[in-house]
Motif scaffolding. Structure first.
Motif, PDB file in Angstrom:
ATOM      1  N   TYR A   1      79.859  21.487  56.102  1.00 23.33           N
ATOM      2  CA  TYR A   1      80.619  21.585  57.342  1.00 23.33           C
ATOM      3  C   TYR A   1      82.069  21.892  56.991  1.00 23.33           C
ATOM      4  O   TYR A   1      82.724  21.139  56.276  1.00 23.33           O
ATOM      5  CB  TYR A   1      80.526  20.284  58.132  1.00 23.33           C
ATOM      6  CG  TYR A   1      81.338  20.290  59.401  1.00 23.33           C
ATOM      7  CD1 TYR A   1      81.266  21.357  60.295  1.00 23.33           C
ATOM      8  CD2 TYR A   1      82.185  19.232  59.708  1.00 23.33           C
ATOM      9  CE1 TYR A   1      82.008  21.362  61.464  1.00 23.33           C
ATOM     10  CE2 TYR A   1      82.934  19.234  60.877  1.00 23.33           C
ATOM     11  CZ  TYR A   1      82.843  20.298  61.753  1.00 23.33           C
ATOM     12  OH  TYR A   1      83.587  20.316  62.894  1.00 23.33           O
ATOM     13  N   HIS A   2      82.585  23.000  57.523  1.00 21.58           N
ATOM     14  CA  HIS A   2      83.929  23.469  57.174  1.00 21.58           C
ATOM     15  C   HIS A   2      84.979  23.081  58.199  1.00 21.58           C
ATOM     16  O   HIS A   2      86.039  23.708  58.279  1.00 21.58           O
ATOM     17  CB  HIS A   2      83.894  24.989  56.961  1.00 21.58           C
ATOM     18  CG  HIS A   2      83.064  25.402  55.791  1.00 21.58           C
ATOM     19  ND1 HIS A   2      81.683  25.473  55.834  1.00 21.58           N
ATOM     20  CD2 HIS A   2      83.410  25.756  54.532  1.00 21.58           C
ATOM     21  CE1 HIS A   2      81.222  25.863  54.660  1.00 21.58           C
ATOM     22  NE2 HIS A   2      82.235  26.034  53.855  1.00 21.58           N
ATOM     23  N   LYS A   3      84.684  22.057  59.006  1.00 25.32           N
ATOM     24  CA  LYS A   3      85.651  21.396  59.900  1.00 25.32           C
ATOM     25  C   LYS A   3      86.027  22.218  61.130  1.00 25.32           C
ATOM     26  O   LYS A   3      86.940  21.864  61.863  1.00 25.32           O
ATOM     27  CB  LYS A   3      86.939  21.022  59.146  1.00 25.32           C
ATOM     28  CG  LYS A   3      86.712  20.277  57.830  1.00 25.32           C
ATOM     29  CD  LYS A   3      85.934  18.994  58.029  1.00 25.32           C
ATOM     30  CE  LYS A   3      85.742  18.257  56.697  1.00 25.32           C
ATOM     31  NZ  LYS A   3      84.926  17.028  56.871  1.00 25.32           N
ATOM     32  N   GLY A   4      85.346  23.330  61.381  1.00 27.57           N
ATOM     33  CA  GLY A   4      85.679  24.142  62.541  1.00 27.57           C
ATOM     34  C   GLY A   4      84.979  23.670  63.801  1.00 27.57           C
ATOM     35  O   GLY A   4      84.135  22.764  63.786  1.00 27.57           O
ATOM     36  N   ALA A   5      85.318  24.303  64.924  1.00 25.99           N
ATOM     37  CA  ALA A   5      84.726  23.959  66.213  1.00 25.99           C
ATOM     38  C   ALA A   5      83.275  24.413  66.284  1.00 25.99           C
ATOM     39  O   ALA A   5      82.907  25.462  65.751  1.00 25.99           O
ATOM     40  CB  ALA A   5      85.530  24.608  67.336  1.00 25.99           C
TER      41      ALA A   5
ATOM     42  N   LYS B   1      77.208  17.909  64.005  1.00 30.19           N
ATOM     43  CA  LYS B   1      78.256  17.121  64.649  1.00 30.19           C
ATOM     44  C   LYS B   1      78.522  17.556  66.085  1.00 30.19           C
ATOM     45  O   LYS B   1      78.517  18.729  66.399  1.00 30.19           O
ATOM     46  CB  LYS B   1      79.564  17.223  63.850  1.00 30.19           C
ATOM     47  CG  LYS B   1      79.508  16.568  62.473  1.00 30.19           C
ATOM     48  CD  LYS B   1      80.847  16.675  61.766  1.00 30.19           C
ATOM     49  CE  LYS B   1      80.787  16.046  60.373  1.00 30.19           C
ATOM     50  NZ  LYS B   1      80.553  14.600  60.433  1.00 30.19           N
ATOM     51  N   GLY B   2      78.734  16.557  66.946  1.00 30.81           N
ATOM     52  CA  GLY B   2      79.194  16.866  68.299  1.00 30.81           C
ATOM     53  C   GLY B   2      78.186  16.735  69.409  1.00 30.81           C
ATOM     54  O   GLY B   2      78.523  16.941  70.571  1.00 30.81           O
ATOM     55  N   GLY B   3      76.931  16.443  69.112  1.00 30.12           N
ATOM     56  CA  GLY B   3      75.946  16.253  70.160  1.00 30.12           C
ATOM     57  C   GLY B   3      75.185  17.507  70.523  1.00 30.12           C
ATOM     58  O   GLY B   3      75.071  18.446  69.735  1.00 30.12           O
ATOM     59  N   SER B   4      74.681  17.547  71.754  1.00 30.02           N
ATOM     60  CA  SER B   4      73.748  18.583  72.164  1.00 30.02           C
ATOM     61  C   SER B   4      74.455  19.864  72.591  1.00 30.02           C
ATOM     62  O   SER B   4      75.618  19.875  72.977  1.00 30.02           O
ATOM     63  CB  SER B   4      72.873  18.081  73.313  1.00 30.02           C
ATOM     64  OG  SER B   4      73.671  17.776  74.441  1.00 30.02           O
ATOM     65  N   SER B   5      73.711  20.962  72.511  1.00 26.27           N
ATOM     66  CA  SER B   5      74.150  22.274  72.985  1.00 26.27           C
ATOM     67  C   SER B   5      73.142  22.717  74.031  1.00 26.27           C
ATOM     68  O   SER B   5      72.019  23.099  73.696  1.00 26.27           O
ATOM     69  CB  SER B   5      74.202  23.283  71.828  1.00 26.27           C
ATOM     70  OG  SER B   5      75.053  22.836  70.787  1.00 26.27           O
ATOM     71  N   ASN B   6      73.531  22.656  75.296  1.00 25.46           N
ATOM     72  CA  ASN B   6      72.615  22.924  76.403  1.00 25.46           C
ATOM     73  C   ASN B   6      72.800  24.356  76.912  1.00 25.46           C
ATOM     74  O   ASN B   6      73.811  24.677  77.533  1.00 25.46           O
ATOM     75  CB  ASN B   6      72.864  21.935  77.540  1.00 25.46           C
ATOM     76  CG  ASN B   6      72.774  20.491  77.079  1.00 25.46           C
ATOM     77  OD1 ASN B   6      71.839  20.115  76.366  1.00 25.46           O
ATOM     78  ND2 ASN B   6      73.735  19.676  77.470  1.00 25.46           N
TER      79      ASN B   6
END
Length: 305
Positions: free
Chosen positions: A42-46, A98-103
Motif C-alpha cells: 500500500y503506497h498511502k494514496g487515496a 483499507k477504507g471499507g466497501s466500494s459500492n
C-alpha cells in the motif's frame, strides 16, 4: 495511467510457453510459482470507497442483449441475493483493502454508435470519450465494440484504467476502458473462452452468457474495476513499478478455480443444461466467470471455487 496485463500477461505468456501438456508437470511448476511471495504494497494514496457511480460509454455497435450482460454484471457486484458463490462475494474482497466497501451503482449510459472518433483510437481519444461525463465520485467506463482498434489492444493490453482532472477544481476522477476482442484477439483477451495464442491448445470453455467477446469483457472489466478502486491514482495497492503495476486482480492472471496453473483455468462450475463454465452467480439469473483476486488478509490469490 495504469494498464492491466502489461506485465501480468507477459508473465502469463512466458509461463504458458513453459508448461507442458502433462498436467503433472504443470502442477509442479505451479507449486514453484506459489512459493514466491506475492505482496501488494500500500503506497498511502487515496482509494475509491463508499458509493461510486459507474457511467457507461458504449463506443460502436453493441446489441441491447450485450449491453444488458455488462449492466447486470456491475449490478451483481452489490446484489446479495444471488446464491453462493456470488459475484457480490467476489467483490467483497475489495473491502479488505483499507477504507471499507466500494459500492458500485450504474449511472448514465451514453451510446456512440456512429464511431464519431473513427475506428482506431489512441489514449487521447479514450480520454475524450471519458470527458463526456464530468462527475466526481464516479468511474467512467468506455467499452469499445469488436470492430474498433485501440492503441496497444491485443498486443500489450486488453483494458486500462487511469484518471483525469475534472473541472477547474483539478479534482481527479477515475476511468476505465475495455475492448471487445471477439474478432481481433479472443485467444489473448477472451481466454479461456477461446484457445490461447500460446501454450497448450486445450479446448476452450463455453462462455456463460453465450458471447465470447462479452464474456471476455466481463473478465477484463472485473480486473480493471478491482484495480481502479484499490489503485485509482497509481499510489494505492500494487506490486512492481507504478507504470506497469500488478494490482488486485492482474497479480492473479489466469486463475479462475481451484488447481489452476498457467494455461489451465482451474476447476470451475459447469451449467448442466448449456455446458457453460462459470464460478459466480449474479443478478437476473446471470452467471459469470471471474478471475482470482488478491486477498490482503491472507496475501494469496483467492478464487470463488
Amino acid at each position: 495511467m495504469a494498464s492491466i496485463f502489461h506485465l501480468a500477461l507477459l508473465c502469463f505468456t512466458l509461463f504458458s510457453l513453459s508448461v507442458a501438456a502433462d498436467r503433472g508437470l504443470g502442477r509442479k511448476l505451479a507449486a514453484l510459482v506459489e512459493e514466491q511471495p506475492l505482496v501488494l504494497e500500500y503506497h498511502k494514496g487515496a482509494l475509491l470507497k463508499g458509493d461510486i457511480t459507474v457511467n457507461l460509454i458504449w463506443y460502436g455497435q453493441f446489441t441491447p442483449s450485450q449491453r444488458s450482460v455488462i449492466v447486470d454484471f456491475i449490478q451483481s457486484l452489490r446484489y446479495s441475493q444471488a446464491p453462493a458463490p456470488s459475484a457480490d462475494l467476489w467483490w467483497k474482497t475489495t473491502e479488505k483493502y483499507k477504507g471499507g466497501s466500494s459500492n458500485l451503482v450504474v449511472g448514465k449510459q451514453i451510446l456512440d454508435e456512429d464511431y464519431t472518433l473513427g475506428k482506431y483510437l489512441k489514449d487521447l481519444h479514450l480520454r475524450a470519450l471519458v470527458g463526456k461525463v464530468n462527475q466526481l465520485n464516479s468511474v467512467n467506463v468506455v467499452l469499445t465494440a469488436k470492430d474498433v482498434a485501440v492503441d496497444g489492444f491485443c498486443r500489450s493490453r486488453c483494458g486500462t484504467h487511469g484518471w483525469v482532472h475534472v473541472g477547474r477544481s483539478r479534482a481527479r476522477t477515475a476511468y476505465v476502458w475495455v475492448g471487445n476482442s471477439e474478432t481481433q484477439c479472443p485467444g489473448y483477451c477472451a481466454w479461456p473462452f477461446h484457445q490461447p495464442i500460446y501454450g497448450p491448445q486445450t479446448p476452450p470453455l463455453i462462455a456463460p452468457n453465450g458471447d465470447v467477446g462479452i464474456d471476455g469483457i466481463i473478465i477484463n472489466l472485473a480486473t480493471v474495476l478491482a484495480g481502479t478502486v484499490t489503485n485509482p491514482f497509481n499510489d494505492g495497492y500494487f506490486q512492481g513499478p507504478p507504470t506497469a503495476p500488478l494490482e488486485a486482480v492482474s497479480a492473479c492472471t489466469g486463475l479462475f478455480g481451484s488447481g489452476a496453473y498457467p494455461g489451465y483455468p482451474g476447476q470451475v462450475l459447469v451449467d448442466k443444461v448449456t455446458g457453460a463454465s462459470f464460478n459466480a452467480y449474479g443478478a437476473n439469473g446471470r452467471k459469470f466467470l471471474l478471475p482470482a483476486m488478491w486477498d490482503p488478509q491472507t496475501s494469496t490469490c483467492k478464487t470463488l471455487v
